[in-house]
Design an enzyme around this catalytic site. Structure first.
Site, PDB file in Angstrom:
ATOM      1  N   HIS A 115       0.798  -1.229   0.000  1.00  0.00           N
ATOM      2  CA  HIS A 115       0.000   0.000   0.000  1.00  0.00           C
ATOM      3  C   HIS A 115       0.834   1.284   0.000  1.00  0.00           C
ATOM      4  CE1 HIS A 115      -4.024  -1.680   0.406  1.00  0.00           C
ATOM      5  NE2 HIS A 115      -3.447  -2.631   1.110  1.00  0.00           N
ATOM      6  N   SER A 164      -2.978  -7.534   1.047  1.00  0.00           N
ATOM      7  CA  SER A 164      -3.423  -8.540   2.025  1.00  0.00           C
ATOM      8  C   SER A 164      -4.866  -8.312   2.461  1.00  0.00           C
ATOM      9  CB  SER A 164      -2.501  -8.506   3.245  1.00  0.00           C
ATOM     10  OG  SER A 164      -1.217  -8.937   2.881  1.00  0.00           O
ATOM     11  N   CYS A 165      -5.342  -7.082   2.369  1.00  0.00           N
ATOM     12  CA  CYS A 165      -6.733  -6.774   2.747  1.00  0.00           C
ATOM     13  C   CYS A 165      -7.728  -7.573   1.899  1.00  0.00           C
ATOM     14  CB  CYS A 165      -7.063  -5.306   2.547  1.00  0.00           C
ATOM     15  SG  CYS A 165      -5.678  -4.235   2.557  1.00  0.00           S
ATOM     16  N   ARG A 200      -1.551   4.539   2.861  1.00  0.00           N
ATOM     17  CA  ARG A 200      -1.856   5.300   1.634  1.00  0.00           C
ATOM     18  C   ARG A 200      -1.708   6.805   1.877  1.00  0.00           C
ATOM     19  NH1 ARG A 200      -4.467   2.135  -2.582  1.00  0.00           N
ATOM     20  NH2 ARG A 200      -4.298   4.090  -3.716  1.00  0.00           N
TER      21      ARG A 200
HETATM   22  P1  FAD Z   1       3.553  -4.176   3.711  1.00  0.00           P
HETATM   23  O1  FAD Z   1       2.178  -4.490   3.281  1.00  0.00           O
HETATM   24  O2  FAD Z   1       4.106  -4.877   4.898  1.00  0.00           O
HETATM   25  O3  FAD Z   1       4.509  -4.488   2.476  1.00  0.00           O
HETATM   26  C1  FAD Z   1       5.875  -4.224   2.469  1.00  0.00           C
HETATM   27  C2  FAD Z   1       6.409  -4.622   1.104  1.00  0.00           C
HETATM   28  O4  FAD Z   1       7.785  -4.275   1.027  1.00  0.00           O
HETATM   29  C3  FAD Z   1       6.341  -6.121   0.860  1.00  0.00           C
HETATM   30  O5  FAD Z   1       5.850  -6.371  -0.431  1.00  0.00           O
HETATM   31  C4  FAD Z   1       7.803  -6.570   1.004  1.00  0.00           C
HETATM   32  O6  FAD Z   1       8.112  -7.717   0.210  1.00  0.00           O
HETATM   33  C5  FAD Z   1       8.556  -5.344   0.513  1.00  0.00           C
HETATM   34  N1  FAD Z   1       9.889  -5.186   1.099  1.00  0.00           N
HETATM   35  C6  FAD Z   1      10.194  -5.169   2.410  1.00  0.00           C
HETATM   36  N2  FAD Z   1      11.519  -4.977   2.601  1.00  0.00           N
HETATM   37  C7  FAD Z   1      12.051  -4.857   1.372  1.00  0.00           C
HETATM   38  C8  FAD Z   1      13.386  -4.641   0.911  1.00  0.00           C
HETATM   39  N3  FAD Z   1      14.414  -4.503   1.755  1.00  0.00           N
HETATM   40  N4  FAD Z   1      13.601  -4.583  -0.430  1.00  0.00           N
HETATM   41  C9  FAD Z   1      12.558  -4.704  -1.303  1.00  0.00           C
HETATM   42  N5  FAD Z   1      11.284  -4.927  -0.917  1.00  0.00           N
HETATM   43  C10 FAD Z   1      11.035  -4.989   0.406  1.00  0.00           C
HETATM   44  N6  FAD Z   1      -5.673  -2.548   6.349  1.00  0.00           N
HETATM   45  C11 FAD Z   1      -6.797  -1.836   6.087  1.00  0.00           C
HETATM   46  O7  FAD Z   1      -6.771  -0.598   6.105  1.00  0.00           O
HETATM   47  N7  FAD Z   1      -7.973  -2.460   5.799  1.00  0.00           N
HETATM   48  C12 FAD Z   1      -8.085  -3.811   5.738  1.00  0.00           C
HETATM   49  O8  FAD Z   1      -9.164  -4.341   5.448  1.00  0.00           O
HETATM   50  C13 FAD Z   1      -6.918  -4.592   6.012  1.00  0.00           C
HETATM   51  N8  FAD Z   1      -6.980  -5.941   5.973  1.00  0.00           N
HETATM   52  C14 FAD Z   1      -5.839  -6.666   6.167  1.00  0.00           C
HETATM   53  C15 FAD Z   1      -5.918  -8.049   6.081  1.00  0.00           C
HETATM   54  C16 FAD Z   1      -4.785  -8.825   6.264  1.00  0.00           C
HETATM   55  C17 FAD Z   1      -4.879 -10.313   6.170  1.00  0.00           C
HETATM   56  C18 FAD Z   1      -3.528  -8.193   6.547  1.00  0.00           C
HETATM   57  C19 FAD Z   1      -2.284  -9.010   6.736  1.00  0.00           C
HETATM   58  C20 FAD Z   1      -3.454  -6.811   6.644  1.00  0.00           C
HETATM   59  C21 FAD Z   1      -4.608  -6.027   6.454  1.00  0.00           C
HETATM   60  N9  FAD Z   1      -4.567  -4.639   6.550  1.00  0.00           N
HETATM   61  C22 FAD Z   1      -5.703  -3.905   6.312  1.00  0.00           C
HETATM   62  C23 FAD Z   1      -3.299  -3.939   6.878  1.00  0.00           C
HETATM   63  C24 FAD Z   1      -2.565  -3.506   5.610  1.00  0.00           C
HETATM   64  O9  FAD Z   1      -2.437  -4.594   4.742  1.00  0.00           O
HETATM   65  C25 FAD Z   1      -1.215  -2.938   5.979  1.00  0.00           C
HETATM   66  O10 FAD Z   1      -1.410  -1.855   6.848  1.00  0.00           O
HETATM   67  C26 FAD Z   1      -0.467  -2.468   4.740  1.00  0.00           C
HETATM   68  O11 FAD Z   1      -0.225  -3.537   3.878  1.00  0.00           O
HETATM   69  C27 FAD Z   1       0.855  -1.807   5.095  1.00  0.00           C
HETATM   70  O12 FAD Z   1       1.500  -1.458   3.916  1.00  0.00           O
HETATM   71  P2  FAD Z   1       3.058  -1.223   3.872  1.00  0.00           P
HETATM   72  O13 FAD Z   1       3.323  -0.580   2.547  1.00  0.00           O
HETATM   73  O14 FAD Z   1       3.532  -0.570   5.085  1.00  0.00           O
HETATM   74  O15 FAD Z   1       3.783  -2.650   3.923  1.00  0.00           O
END
Ligand code: FAD
Length: 453
Positions: free
Chosen positions: A10, A41-42, A306
């Site tokens: 996200h 994952s949502c 986001r």
């Molecule tokens: P993440 O989703 O943790 O992704 C990080 C990404 O970075 C991954 O793809 C990883 O492979 C990549 N990465 C990490 N380190 C490196 C590196 N060193 N080099 C290259 N790539 C790297 N939130 C809501 O608001 N509504 C919902 O309905 C909701 N439902 C959810 C359901 C589930 C089952 C889960 C698990 C989560 C849910 N969430 C929901 C929470 C939401 O998914 C997370 O808050 C969101 O994904 C966070 O985004 P992010 O970009 O911080 O990181």
């Protein structure tokens, strides 16, 4: 300007979108260590329950789609080191271990979080799964149709645990849900709601065990998990365990690169800038300002990631707009019940050090003369500061969809509105949709009575 974005979920996706929008001449490199961009994952529950058929569709972006917009997308590319002084970083191809170096002018980290693995005996056994990301989604889907898997124990009853328990129950498995707090969904709802939801789960055949935690995994002679022993000494059969016991920031490798706090979260200011001026960070590895208290805390939500991603992109060259404070607004269903909550709950108030009072009301969604299924009972709780009368939180639940009311309350919290502002606020009425007094008006009027007594 050369902008690198690390992570494609996200926060990373929104950051890339923001840079494309705000700096159309920027050169963008987008790094993702997985073999897929922007898995959400949502959407996993919808996939596990068969509503969405194709796991690859649970995404906002594709590599060719983003390349067509001029973004250089690097999948299977793990960023392993950053030199903030020289503005360089190392990238490892996860398929062959080959390392390359590159440079950047501005860098946005959205490296997210990793599922917490319980450090208990038996943790090395197979069939102990997590629920986050595309790889786990595929494995869980296979497990749902595996005839060898009958008993599933889910550890943790936050949103993800609830989604896992319901999905495997719907897939015909015998599901046990273990929660160490006294009630399920303890950070999202107060007992007026969770008691009903726990019963709803049990009525559908899920065994709900609260107030006990997993202490040991027992294995069979194939080194597969076969049971979970809880802190009470109870033993629950498990051909599959799904651990949904929280997350940890994915920041170990960043500790000498940017400032981390005591919980290993990346420290940022309200413009998403880290301790290094040209490195920004967003998402589950950072904290957000919680509007009801004005203090920073972890609220791991895509909606927050986001907002932060948008902010980071906008502020790359100068501090132009602060990231909006949030109230942790979220919604979910538990079988037929749909609920949402925002801000402070009574169960969380003490932990975050705020004094609140609440009123709880029940009503029907539309006037009582309207029969089911066009009408249903609504449960609503409004939480406020007894001294300032400011609205601090709310929870709503019904078998009909009333969840959007929480967006109104979220805005009220953000704008520091009081129960007096809400008591007579103008909301529409039409018997097919609502009642002459919206349930938010009714609760706020009750709050006034309570405070004025
Ligand atoms: P993440 O989703 O943790 O992704 C990080 C990404 O970075 C991954 O793809 C990883 O492979 C990549 N990465 C990490 N380190 C490196 C590196 N060193 N080099 C290259 N790539 C790297 N939130 C809501 O608001 N509504 C919902 O309905 C909701 N439902 C959810 C359901 C589930 C089952 C889960 C698990 C989560 C849910 N969430 C929901 C929470 C939401 O998914 C997370 O808050 C969101 O994904 C966070 O985004 P992010 O970009 O911080 O990181």
């Amino acid at each position: 300007m050369k902008v690198a974005v690390i992570g494609s979920s996200h926060g990373g996706y929104e950051a890339v979108r923001g840079v494309l929008h705000d700096f159309p001449n920027a050169e963008i490199d987008w790094y993702e260590k997985g073999d897929f961009v922007s898995f959400l994952s949502c959407g996993m529950e919808l996939y596990l329950q068969g509503i969405v058929k194709d796991v690859n569709s649970v995404s906002y972006a594709t590599v060719p789609g983003m390349e067509a917009k001029g973004v250089h997308v690097h999948i299977n590319s793990e960023v392993t080191d950053i030199n903030p002084e020289k503005h360089t970083m190392k990238i490892v191809d996860v398929n062959n271990g080959k390392e390359v170096s590159t440079n950047y002018d501005k860098l946005i980290l959205s490296v997210g979080a990793l599922p917490f693995e319980l450090p208990i005996p038996g943790k090395e056994l197979s069939n102990i799964y997590a629920m986050r990301g595309r790889d786990w989604a595929i494995k869980l889907k296979k497990a749902e149709i595996d005839p060898e898997i009958n008993n599933v124990t889910v550890i943790g009853s936050g949103y993800i645990g609830i989604e896992a328990a319901e999905s495997f129950n719907r897939a015909g498995k015998n599901v046990t849900l273990i929660e160490h707090n006294p009630s399920i969904l303890g950070t999202y709802l107060d007992p007026e709601f969770t008691d009903i939801l726990a019963k709803e789960m049990e009525d559908h055949g899920i065994t709900v065990k609260t107030g006990q935690s997993a202490k040991e995994f027992i294995g069979n002679d194939k080194k597969q998990v076969s049971a979970v022993v809880s802190s009470n000494g109870d033993e629950f059969p498990a051909d599959l365990v799904i651990e949904t016991a929280g997350i940890r920031p994915n920041t170990k490798w960043l500790k000498d690169i940017v400032k981390l706090d005591d919980h290993a979260m990346i420290v940022t200011d309200e413009y998403q800038q880290t301790s290094e001026p040209d490195i920004f960070a967003v998402g589950d590895a950072t904290e957000v300002e919680f509007a009801p208290t004005g203090k920073k805390q972890l609220i791991a939500l895509a909606s927050n990631a986001r907002r932060q991603g948008r902010s980071a992109a906008y502020n790359l060259n100068e501090k132009r707009r602060k990231t909006t404070a949030v109230s942790g607004s979220s919604a979910l269903h538990v079988f037929d019940y749909k609920f949402a909550s925002t801000g402070v709950k009574e169960v969380t108030a003490k932990k975050i050090g705020v004094e609140v009072e609440s009123v709880f009301v029940t009503d029907t969604k539309v006037p009582p003369f309207v029969p089911a299924p066009y009408n249903a009972k609504v449960y609503f709780k409004l939480t406020f500061d007894p001294k300032t009368r400011e609205i601090k939180g709310a929870q709503i639940m019904s078998k009909m969809d009333t969840t959007a009311n929480m967006n109104t309350i979220s805005l009220a919290i953000q704008q520091h509105m009081t129960v007096d502002d809400l008591a007579y606020a103008d909301f529409f009425f039409q018997p097919g949709f609502d009642r002459p007094w919206n349930i938010m008006n009714i609760a706020a009027q009750k709050a006034q009575d309570k405070l004025d007594k």
